[in-house]
Structures are given as structure tokens and as C-alpha cells.
Design a protein around this motif. Structure first.
Motif, short mmCIF file in Angstrom:
data_model
loop_
_atom_site.label_atom_id
_atom_site.label_comp_id
_atom_site.label_asym_id
_atom_site.label_seq_id
_atom_site.Cartn_x
_atom_site.Cartn_y
_atom_site.Cartn_z
N PRO A 163 0.82 -1.22 0.00
CA PRO A 163 0.00 0.00 0.00
C PRO A 163 0.85 1.26 0.00
N ARG A 164 0.50 2.19 -0.86
CA ARG A 164 1.24 3.44 -0.93
C ARG A 164 0.79 4.37 0.18
N ARG A 165 1.72 5.21 0.62
CA ARG A 165 1.39 6.19 1.65
C ARG A 165 0.48 7.26 1.05
N LYS A 166 -0.28 7.89 1.91
CA LYS A 166 -1.15 8.96 1.47
C LYS A 166 -0.32 10.14 0.95
N LYS A 167 -0.85 10.81 -0.04
CA LYS A 167 -0.17 11.97 -0.59
C LYS A 167 0.05 13.03 0.48
N GLY A 168 1.21 13.59 0.48
CA GLY A 168 1.53 14.63 1.44
C GLY A 168 2.32 14.11 2.62
N ALA A 169 2.26 12.80 2.89
CA ALA A 169 3.03 12.26 4.01
C ALA A 169 4.51 12.35 3.71
N LEU A 170 4.87 12.11 2.46
CA LEU A 170 6.27 12.23 2.02
C LEU A 170 6.27 12.95 0.68
N SER A 171 7.40 13.42 0.29
CA SER A 171 7.50 14.06 -1.02
C SER A 171 7.27 13.02 -2.11
N VAL A 172 6.88 13.48 -3.29
CA VAL A 172 6.61 12.57 -4.40
C VAL A 172 7.84 11.76 -4.75
N ALA A 173 9.00 12.40 -4.70
CA ALA A 173 10.24 11.71 -5.05
C ALA A 173 10.52 10.56 -4.10
N LYS A 174 10.32 10.79 -2.81
CA LYS A 174 10.58 9.74 -1.83
C LYS A 174 9.53 8.64 -1.89
N ASP A 175 8.31 8.99 -2.31
CA ASP A 175 7.22 8.02 -2.35
C ASP A 175 7.40 7.00 -3.46
N LYS A 176 8.19 7.39 -4.49
CA LYS A 176 8.40 6.50 -5.63
C LYS A 176 9.60 5.58 -5.36
N GLN A 177 9.45 4.76 -4.34
CA GLN A 177 10.57 3.86 -4.02
C GLN A 177 10.50 2.60 -4.86
N SER A 178 11.63 2.00 -5.04
CA SER A 178 11.72 0.80 -5.86
C SER A 178 11.02 -0.36 -5.17
N LEU A 179 10.25 -1.14 -5.95
CA LEU A 179 9.59 -2.31 -5.40
C LEU A 179 10.62 -3.37 -4.98
N GLN A 180 11.73 -3.41 -5.69
CA GLN A 180 12.79 -4.34 -5.31
C GLN A 180 13.31 -4.03 -3.91
N LYS A 181 13.43 -2.73 -3.59
CA LYS A 181 13.89 -2.35 -2.25
C LYS A 181 12.86 -2.73 -1.20
N THR A 182 11.58 -2.63 -1.57
CA THR A 182 10.52 -3.04 -0.65
C THR A 182 10.63 -4.52 -0.35
N PHE A 183 10.88 -5.31 -1.38
CA PHE A 183 11.05 -6.75 -1.16
C PHE A 183 12.28 -7.04 -0.31
N ALA A 184 13.35 -6.31 -0.57
CA ALA A 184 14.57 -6.52 0.22
C ALA A 184 14.30 -6.24 1.69
N PHE A 185 13.53 -5.19 1.96
CA PHE A 185 13.19 -4.86 3.34
C PHE A 185 12.29 -5.94 3.94
N GLY A 186 11.32 -6.43 3.16
CA GLY A 186 10.44 -7.49 3.64
C GLY A 186 11.20 -8.76 3.95
N TYR A 187 12.16 -9.11 3.06
CA TYR A 187 12.96 -10.31 3.31
C TYR A 187 13.81 -10.14 4.56
N MET A 188 14.34 -8.93 4.77
CA MET A 188 15.15 -8.69 5.96
C MET A 188 14.31 -8.87 7.23
N LEU A 189 13.04 -8.39 7.19
CA LEU A 189 12.16 -8.56 8.35
C LEU A 189 11.88 -10.03 8.61
N LEU A 190 11.69 -10.81 7.54
CA LEU A 190 11.47 -12.25 7.72
C LEU A 190 12.71 -12.92 8.32
N ASP A 191 13.90 -12.49 7.86
CA ASP A 191 15.15 -13.03 8.42
C ASP A 191 15.26 -12.70 9.91
N LEU A 192 14.85 -11.48 10.28
CA LEU A 192 14.88 -11.08 11.69
C LEU A 192 13.91 -11.93 12.51
#
Length: 271
Positions: A163-192
Motif C-alpha cells: 500500500p502506498r502512503r497517502k499523498k503529502g506524508a512524504l515528497s513525491v520523489a521519496k514516495d516512488k521507491q523501488s519495489l525491489q527495495k521493498t522486497f529486500a526490506f520485507g525479506y530482511m524482516l522475515l530473516d529477523l
């Protein structure tokens, strides 16, 4: 119940309380077993209420069991295992209700259809939050990625998105994060989650958590690693500082021993 050549799909090495229902993947072999109440499903299987096991599922469920059991024996947390099995039950329950044939050859396509069903649930039925749907999808998807040794996550082949954050919570540039990075973060949480077992939490420091990237997290619980402690000069000020550090470490150790004794080894009142 047809018990011929049915493998043991329980987790006998897993510790559980007297009132806790032991974890077992056997119900996943039966039509309707995944949606049956956990405290009644064993009796339903024994009495034949669920019919015979679907033998085409044996290879698939066996591989799922092997992966989860390996994770547990490698120090994986019981809590993450319970979550995995709960989400797997939802996946198999969907396959039962939609009359999908679920086996080693069809599981990936059924998984994609299941993620579409999760999207329908949070968009139309509204009995599930989008973040919860994503957690369902990435948890089961990661398990399938490991079983089939996939090079890219199967979740990327679906329409299920974080789910994307609501507009205004972060700048547009920061909101467009890579999905690959999201997966990397999710995998790290599972490893933890897998790495933070009770034995590691209450054992000797440091806590070592292996990551799938080949790296390792080494945590000293806010203390400074002995390797990074610089020897103090043999002066009154240096000796005093060294004593303060030793006292701080001693207080920290005593604190956790008290917590361990009070919450984990304290006798339970019969009332």
C-alpha cells in the motif's frame, strides 16, 4: 482416512504449552481441512469426516513442511512459523472453495489467482486491509520462492502491491521507491523474525542473525562489543572509567536475569 504412505507433517521438535494445539500440516491434504477449526480437525480426519487425503497434494505439502521445518531447526521463531501456517491455511482454503486442483505443478498459478482474491477482499468485500493482504501474499510467496528456488519473487508476477502512503506524508520523489527495495526490506524482516528465537534472545551475547544476503547481524543489546573496547591508560581516571563500564555491564546482565526469572521461570499460581 486413507493412511497409506502419508508422511509425518507435524513438528515434533517444536515446544508448545499443554493447552496449545500442536502445529501440523496434515489438514492441508484434505478437502476442507484448511478451513476446519484447529481444535477439531484432527478428530474430523480420524473419523473420516473429511474423506480421504488428496494424494496429488502430498508432494507439495511435504516440500512446504520440509522448508518450514528447516527454518525452525535453523533457529526460526515459533511466532513466524505460526503466522506462515495461518496464511497457508487461508491459501489452501481458497483453493478448496474455488475447486482448484492444488499440486506441485499448479500451485504457482493458483497462488496468482489467490492474490487476485486478496485484492477483491480489500477492495470490494472490505474484510481485509491492503497491508494485511500484502503480508498474506509475501509470506506464502516467499515460501514458494524457496521451494522452487526462484530467482525473482513470485509476488512480482501478481497485481498485489504494497500500500502506498497517502499523498503529502512524504515528497513525491521519496514516495516512488523501488519495489525491489521493498522486497529486500520485507525479506530482511522475515530473516529477523526467523533469527530471533527465544534461545537467541535469552542466551549469551552477541545475538547473531544470518541474512539471506550472506551477511550477518551481530547485536550486543546496546552494549559495546569487547572487540571495540579500547584499553584505558593505567591512570586513576582510566581505572575509574573502566570500573564504571564493568558495573554498567553487570547491572545490564542482572536486569535481564531478573526479567527472565520473573516472566519465564516464575511458578504459575494454581488459581
Amino acid at each position: 482416512m486413507d493412511d497409506g504412505s502419508i508422511p509425518n507433517l507435524a513438528f515434533p521438535g517444536l515446544k508448545h504449552g499443554r493447552r496449545t494445539i500442536p502445529l501440523d500440516l496434515l489438514p492441508l491434504l484434505y478437502l476442507g481441512g484448511a478451513s476446519a477449526r484447529a481444535e477439531k480437525v484432527a478428530q474430523m480426519i480420524a473419523s473420516g469426516d473429511l474423506g480421504n487425503p488428496l494424494r496429488e497434494r502430498i508432494d507439495l505439502v511435504t516440500k512446504i513442511h520440509e522448508e518450514i521445518d528447516f527454518s525452525l531447526k535453523s533457529g526460526g521463531a515459533t511466532s513466524s512459523t505460526i503466522v506462515r501456517i495461518r496464511y497457508l491455511r487461508d491459501f489452501f482454503s481458497f483453493a478448496d472453495s474455488a475447486d482448484y486442483s492444488l499440486n506441485i505443478d499448479t500451485v504457482l498459478s493458483v497462488y496468482v489467482n489467490w492474490t487476485d482474491h486478496l485484492i477483491h477482499r480489500f477492495r470490494t468485500i472490505k474484510d481485509l486491509e491492503q497491508l494485511s493482504a500484502y503480508n498474506y501474499g509475501i509470506t506464502v510467496g516467499t515460501l514458494l520462492d524457496k521451494i522452487f528456488e526462484r530467482e525473482s519473487p513470485i509476488l512480482l508476477t501478481t497485481r498485489l502491491k504494497f500500500p502506498r502512503r497517502k499523498k503529502g506524508a512524504l515528497s513525491v520523489a521519496k514516495d516512488k521507491q523501488s519495489l525491489q527495495k521493498t522486497f529486500a526490506f520485507g525479506y530482511m524482516l522475515l530473516d529477523l523474525m526467523d533469527g530471533l528465537s527465544l534461545d537467541s534472545l535469552w542466551g549469551e551475547l552477541p545475538v547473531r542473525i544470518p541474512l539471506r544476503t550472506g551477511q550477518e547481524l551481530v547485536e550486543w543489546s546496546w552494549l559495546v562489543s569487547p572487540l571495540h573496547l579500547k584499553p584505558k591508560p593505567d591512570t586513576a581516571q582510566g581505572r575509574a572509567q573502566q570500573k564504571r563500564r564493568e558495573k554498567a555491564r553487570a547491572r545490564f546482565t542482572v536486569f535481564f536475569k531478573i526479567v527472565d526469572t520473573f516472566f519465564f521461570t516464575r511458578p504459575v499460581s494454581p488459581h
